[in-house]
Design a protein around this motif. Structure first.
Motif, PDB file in Angstrom:
ATOM      1  N   GLU A 142       1.117  -1.562  -0.042  1.00  0.00           N
ATOM      2  CA  GLU A 142      -0.119  -0.241  -0.169  1.00  0.00           C
ATOM      3  C   GLU A 142       0.462   0.989   0.406  1.00  0.00           C
ATOM      4  OE1 GLU A 142      -3.229   0.306   2.681  1.00  0.00           O
ATOM      5  OE2 GLU A 142      -3.396  -1.934   2.576  1.00  0.00           O
ATOM      6  N   VAL A 143       2.094   1.713   1.116  1.00  0.00           N
ATOM      7  CA  VAL A 143       2.727   2.673   1.100  1.00  0.00           C
ATOM      8  C   VAL A 143       3.655   2.727  -0.316  1.00  0.00           C
ATOM      9  CG1 VAL A 143       4.856   3.383   2.200  1.00  0.00           C
ATOM     10  CG2 VAL A 143       2.819   2.330   3.240  1.00  0.00           C
ATOM     11  N   ILE A 144       4.150   1.371  -0.976  1.00  0.00           N
ATOM     12  CA  ILE A 144       4.537   1.357  -1.975  1.00  0.00           C
ATOM     13  C   ILE A 144       4.200   2.217  -3.610  1.00  0.00           C
ATOM     14  CG2 ILE A 144       5.698   0.125  -3.905  1.00  0.00           C
ATOM     15  CD1 ILE A 144       6.514  -1.287  -1.792  1.00  0.00           C
ATOM     16  N   GLU A 145       2.779   1.583  -3.564  1.00  0.00           N
ATOM     17  CA  GLU A 145       1.667   2.438  -4.133  1.00  0.00           C
ATOM     18  C   GLU A 145       1.458   3.425  -4.124  1.00  0.00           C
ATOM     19  OE1 GLU A 145      -1.551  -0.596  -4.689  1.00  0.00           O
ATOM     20  OE2 GLU A 145      -0.152  -2.076  -5.658  1.00  0.00           O
ATOM     21  N   ALA A 146       1.480   4.207  -2.890  1.00  0.00           N
ATOM     22  CA  ALA A 146       1.071   6.002  -2.859  1.00  0.00           C
ATOM     23  C   ALA A 146       2.292   6.892  -3.046  1.00  0.00           C
ATOM     24  CB  ALA A 146       0.402   5.389  -1.252  1.00  0.00           C
ATOM     25  N   GLU A 147       3.308   5.492  -2.222  1.00  0.00           N
ATOM     26  CA  GLU A 147       4.379   7.405  -2.615  1.00  0.00           C
ATOM     27  C   GLU A 147       5.183   6.808  -3.864  1.00  0.00           C
ATOM     28  OE1 GLU A 147       6.762   9.127   0.316  1.00  0.00           O
ATOM     29  OE2 GLU A 147       4.222   8.843   0.588  1.00  0.00           O
ATOM     30  N   TYR A 148       5.525   5.552  -4.691  1.00  0.00           N
ATOM     31  CA  TYR A 148       5.544   5.516  -5.848  1.00  0.00           C
ATOM     32  C   TYR A 148       5.444   5.320  -7.101  1.00  0.00           C
ATOM     33  CZ  TYR A 148       9.558   5.180  -2.032  1.00  0.00           C
ATOM     34  OH  TYR A 148      10.555   5.577  -1.412  1.00  0.00           O
ATOM     35  N   TYR A 201       6.004   0.149  -8.759  1.00  0.00           N
ATOM     36  CA  TYR A 201       6.977  -0.236  -7.848  1.00  0.00           C
ATOM     37  C   TYR A 201       6.616  -1.900  -7.381  1.00  0.00           C
ATOM     38  CZ  TYR A 201      10.011   3.729  -9.739  1.00  0.00           C
ATOM     39  OH  TYR A 201      10.580   4.640 -10.323  1.00  0.00           O
ATOM     40  N   SER A 202       5.557  -1.746  -7.047  1.00  0.00           N
ATOM     41  CA  SER A 202       5.045  -3.116  -5.869  1.00  0.00           C
ATOM     42  C   SER A 202       4.866  -4.272  -6.513  1.00  0.00           C
ATOM     43  CB  SER A 202       3.341  -2.553  -5.526  1.00  0.00           C
ATOM     44  OG  SER A 202       2.610  -3.123  -6.812  1.00  0.00           O
ATOM     45  N   LEU A 203       4.998  -4.723  -5.523  1.00  0.00           N
ATOM     46  CA  LEU A 203       5.329  -6.719  -6.873  1.00  0.00           C
ATOM     47  C   LEU A 203       3.914  -7.433  -6.744  1.00  0.00           C
ATOM     48  CD1 LEU A 203       7.748  -7.696  -4.057  1.00  0.00           C
ATOM     49  CD2 LEU A 203       7.742  -6.958  -6.905  1.00  0.00           C
ATOM     50  N   ASN A 204       3.332  -8.217  -7.438  1.00  0.00           N
ATOM     51  CA  ASN A 204       2.158  -8.562  -7.358  1.00  0.00           C
ATOM     52  C   ASN A 204       1.788  -9.767  -6.318  1.00  0.00           C
ATOM     53  OD1 ASN A 204       1.319  -7.889  -9.649  1.00  0.00           O
ATOM     54  ND2 ASN A 204       2.781  -9.378 -11.223  1.00  0.00           N
ATOM     55  N   LYS A 205       2.961 -10.968  -6.034  1.00  0.00           N
ATOM     56  CA  LYS A 205       2.977 -11.204  -4.988  1.00  0.00           C
ATOM     57  C   LYS A 205       4.759 -11.187  -3.840  1.00  0.00           C
ATOM     58  CE  LYS A 205       5.024 -15.363  -6.529  1.00  0.00           C
ATOM     59  NZ  LYS A 205       5.044 -16.995  -6.333  1.00  0.00           N
ATOM     60  N   PRO A 206       3.988 -11.037  -2.447  1.00  0.00           N
ATOM     61  CA  PRO A 206       5.462 -10.445  -1.292  1.00  0.00           C
ATOM     62  C   PRO A 206       6.481 -11.692  -1.653  1.00  0.00           C
ATOM     63  CG  PRO A 206       3.912 -10.946  -0.518  1.00  0.00           C
ATOM     64  CD  PRO A 206       3.363 -11.431  -1.565  1.00  0.00           C
ATOM     65  N   ARG A 207       7.517 -10.844  -2.259  1.00  0.00           N
ATOM     66  CA  ARG A 207       9.058 -11.017  -2.224  1.00  0.00           C
ATOM     67  C   ARG A 207       9.626 -11.813  -1.041  1.00  0.00           C
ATOM     68  NH1 ARG A 207      11.527  -6.845  -3.983  1.00  0.00           N
ATOM     69  NH2 ARG A 207      11.875  -7.667  -5.844  1.00  0.00           N
TER      70      ARG A 207
END
Length: 793
Positions: free
Chosen positions: A314-320, A324-330
């Motif tokens: 959520e933060v990544i998509e809001a900030e960048y 820049y986000s992933l489809n599934k967690p690394r």
């Protein structure tokens, strides 16, 4: 029914109490409340290594205060930290508080937030005896090493030294590296670099006849230069490769310590203090947030919870932006030996709380460390960076036998690098994440040589360890665990076995080297990296319930004790004499040396073989025998010095004695608490004498000179003093009214007076034995000396 929650620190208690209702009282145990006795081995090798725990002296008030909150119906929540040390703290509280019959609930949490605390309260468990046993094994094994080895070091090397199972291995690693550096023989090599103009470009010789070869000396470099001057530089190939770069894993204790050292310049100890504050919520009042700011900071797990990875997205998509986000967690897997994968990595408890949101409410050090953790955690869940790497290959030489190369890189997509890039111990690799754009040149272009540099270089010895790289080494070897890195590194510096150089590198002191030599010569298994790592694995097996802790002690202690006894007889102290030559006394021409004696370190002029007796003077606390210079040593011999005369014309002398610096007038002595005997001037000396004389006068009520009896005022009121003995004045008796007869009667009735004649010799002997310890403790031969019986991790 009342509920008592016991945590480790007051800061944590203060934070947690905000989340629980009035029916809960939250108090702190201040860490461990019981430990092995300081003056004894503390366990019985003949009785299956049964430990003899005592309530620590400084924790008796804590125990008393906790007991006041407990009755037979009180439910007690043991909320110490979630690691082995915390489990042991919880376990020790039960017998210390005598709460075996109370309702007991062990609760753990890896972050201090309302949800986490309520979740823990609602899901208690039993104390995990396997974890407790793993901690007991570590504590008792470390006690065995420290208690048995340290006195042997006192006898065979120097009074006051100590050895420890993990600290001694850390010192060995640093000494071994120093030996590598000292044995290193530099090898000459030459770099050949070219600079071009129109367009500007720099390149370096990479291959000779298609192979990577070293240019070993100036002659070879000159030959290459001669051939280059007979040909042209031609760009014959452009190699382009795209690569993906993934972010570093989330922080563990080890990697946080390393990165905080590289990027923030924090020591390992400093990092852990700040991280503890962030974990406990020991910060200002942040609007909209209550509790800790990060998860538990002693962990070797790389796991991130689903809650954390969802919040990060959520933060990544809001900030960048979404790209820049992933489809599934690394997901990351730990390579550390014995890592506790069930725990979580270090991360912010609320990723939506940006560093900028807390800046005004925390101190600068807390802000910087939180920022580091926040950025690193976000980066772990961001898309990979895409890098375009370009290599220009350039022919040169009479027969085009030389290949020069120029490398550039362009960041096609920054990905996680928008938020964070990992630091490095190698300064040159810091350039890896920066763009280097090459000018556009076509294949076949003849380049215009502006300058050719022949640069002489020499191979460099391996670098000394920093605190960060030592942590990395310890972790890589499987030595120690997250809770031990910081105390180990602090201990070896505090004991002055290791010093930090001006460029923040760790170097062994002569004391560190001689202690290491002794241990390597006579106890090689104790300082063997493989042995130490195997012991850690055995602790892990105890924690998993696979083996009993007593079994580990049985396998170790018998042979270890046998070796100690053998070395008591066989080791020659002369082999480990600590004598450091400083230089020559300019007046006498005799050698000056720093030595260690019965009462601590001293400087000596001459030797015992000289006709005249050697002169010597104690080395004061602020100097160290390992580093004292000739100039400093000569200055020490200016004592005793006459500062001046008092009003009666008597000399006032300044000197240093067995119990520290003092002033002397005839046979009267005045202790110098803060003044330097080397620099104190007459006005200040007179002040000190006056202050001490007035204080003695005020403290004196009566004196019976013939009987050498004084009636004095002490810290706890009036008392009688005769010689070295003190006697209580009974209640209701006025000290000012006491006659000699009454005073003698009080002395006679005191238990200390019974059998005085018989006991006096024994007491005198004890006093004499204690004196050296008192003196040596005050001196910094290595540092403040621990009791030999104390365990050193």
């Amino acid at each position: 029914m009342k509920n008592l929650v016991i945590v480790e620190s007051p800061a944590k208690a203060k934070t947690i109490s905000k989340f629980l209702g009035k029916e809960y009282t939250v108090m702190a145990s201040m860490g461990h409340v019981r430990d092995l006795p300081k003056s004894k081995l503390g366990f019985d090798p003949e009785n299956n290594f049964e430990p003899k725990y005592l309530i620590s002296t400084d924790k008796k008030k804590v125990i008393t205060d906790l007991k006041k909150q407990i009755n037979k119906d009180t439910t007690i929540y043991l909320a110490a930290d979630e690691d082995r040390e915390g489990e042991a703290i919880a376990w020790h509280l039960i017998p210390a508080l005598k709460i075996e019959k109370n309702p007991l609930k062990r609760i753990v949490f890896h972050e201090i937030t309302k949800d986490a605390i309520l979740e823990a309260i609602n899901n208690p468990r039993e104390v995990n005896q396997h974890l407790v046993d793993a901690q007991q094994a570590r504590r008792i094994l470390d006690r065995a090493v420290g208690y048995e080895l340290s006195p042997l070091l006192w006898k065979k090397v120097r009074y006051g030294l100590s050895a420890g199972r993990v600290q001694s291995v850390a010192v060995r690693i640093i000494v071994d590296r120093e030996n590598e550096i000292n044995a290193f023989i530099p090898e000459e090599f030459w770099k050949i670099k070219s600079e071009f103009s129109n367009p500007e470009l720099k390149s370096e010789l990479a291959k000779i006849d298609g192979k990577a070869k070293k240019v070993r000396n100036e002659g070879e470099a000159k030959e290459i230069e001669a051939s280059i001057n007979q040909g042209n530089f031609e760009l014959f190939d452009i190699e382009e490769k795209d690569s993906n770069r993934n972010p570093a894993a989330p922080f563990t204790t080890s990697t946080l310590q390393q990165e905080a050292s590289r990027k923030l310049g924090y020591s390992v100890k400093q990092t852990m203090i700040i991280a503890q504050q962030l974990y406990e919520g020991n910060v200002g009042n942040i609007p909209g947030h209550t509790g800790g700011l990060i998860t538990y900071m002693r962990t070797d797990s790389l796991n991130l919870s689903k809650v954390a990875t969802s919040a990060a997205k959520e933060v990544i998509e809001a900030e960048y932006g979404k790209e820049y986000s992933l489809n599934k967690p690394r997901v990351y897997k730990s390579k550390a030996k014995g890592a506790q994968e069930a725990h979580e990595a270090i991360r912010p408890v609320n990723l939506a709380l940006k560093p900028s949101d807390i800046k005004a409410f925390v101190d600068n050090a807390q802000y910087k460390l939180y920022s580091l953790i926040w950025k690193r955690t976000l980066a772990t869940q961001m898309a990979a960076a895409k890098i375009a790497n370009t290599t220009y290959k350039i022919n040169a030489g009479k027969d085009k036998e030389f290949e020069f190369q120029t490398k550039g890189q362009r960041i096609v997509f920054a990905g996680f690098m928008k938020a964070y890039t990992e630091g490095s111990d190698n300064p040159e690799s810091a350039l890896d994440s920066t763009e280097k754009i090459l000018p556009t040149i076509k294949v076949g272009t003849i380049l215009n040589l502006e300058k050719l540099d022949l640069e002489q270089n020499f191979t460099k010895p391996p670098a000394r360890y920093t605190e960060a790289s030592l942590v990395k080494k310890l972790e890589g070897e499987g030595i120690g665990r997250p809770s031990t890195y910081a105390p180990t590194i602090s201990t070896i510096q505090a004991r002055e076995y290791v010093v930090k150089t001006e460029d923040k590198k760790l170097a062994p002191t002569p004391t560190g080297e001689i202690v290491n030599s002794f241990l390597v010569d006579h106890f090689p298994h104790i300082v063997d990296l493989g042995f130490t790592a195997r012991v850690e694995e055995e602790f892990d097996e105890i924690a998993d319930g696979k083996i009993a802790w007593q079994q580990v002690m049985q396998e170790f202690y018998g042979d270890f004790k046998k070796t100690i006894n053998e070395k008591e007889e066989s080791v020659n102290k002369e082999d480990y004499l600590q004598i450091r030559e400083i230089g020559t006394d300019p007046k006498s021409g005799k050698p000056m040396s720093a030595r260690v004696g019965r009462f601590g370190p001293f400087v000596q002029i001459g030797t015992k073989d000289d006709e005249e007796k050697p002169k010597f003077v104690a080395i004061p606390d602020h100097l160290n025998m390992d580093t004292i210079t000739l100039e400093e040593a000569l200055f020490l011999f200016t004592l005793p010095r006459v500062v001046g005369q008092d009003s009666s014309g008597e000399d006032i002398k300044a000197n240093i004695g067995r119990f520290g610096p003092y002033l002397q007038v005839k046979s009267t002595y005045f202790s110098l608490k803060t003044d330097d005997p080397y620099t104190i001037e007459l006005p200040r000396a007179l002040e000190v004498i006056k202050e001490i004389s007035e204080a003695k006068e005020k403290a004196t009520i009566k004196v019976f000179e013939k009987e050498k009896i004084q009636i004095l005022i002490g810290q706890y009121g009036p008392y009688i003093k005769q010689g070295r003995k003190n006697f209580k004045i009974p209640k209701g008796v006025e000290a000012e009214d006491l006659t000699l007869e009454q005073t003698l009667e009080i002395i006679a009735k005191d238990p200390k007076s019974k059998g005085t004649a018989r006991k006096t010799p024994a007491k005198r002997t004890t006093a004499k034995k204690k004196a050296p310890a008192k003196k040596t403790t005050a001196k910094k031969t290595t540092t403040k000396k621990p009791a030999a019986k104390k365990t050193d991790k």
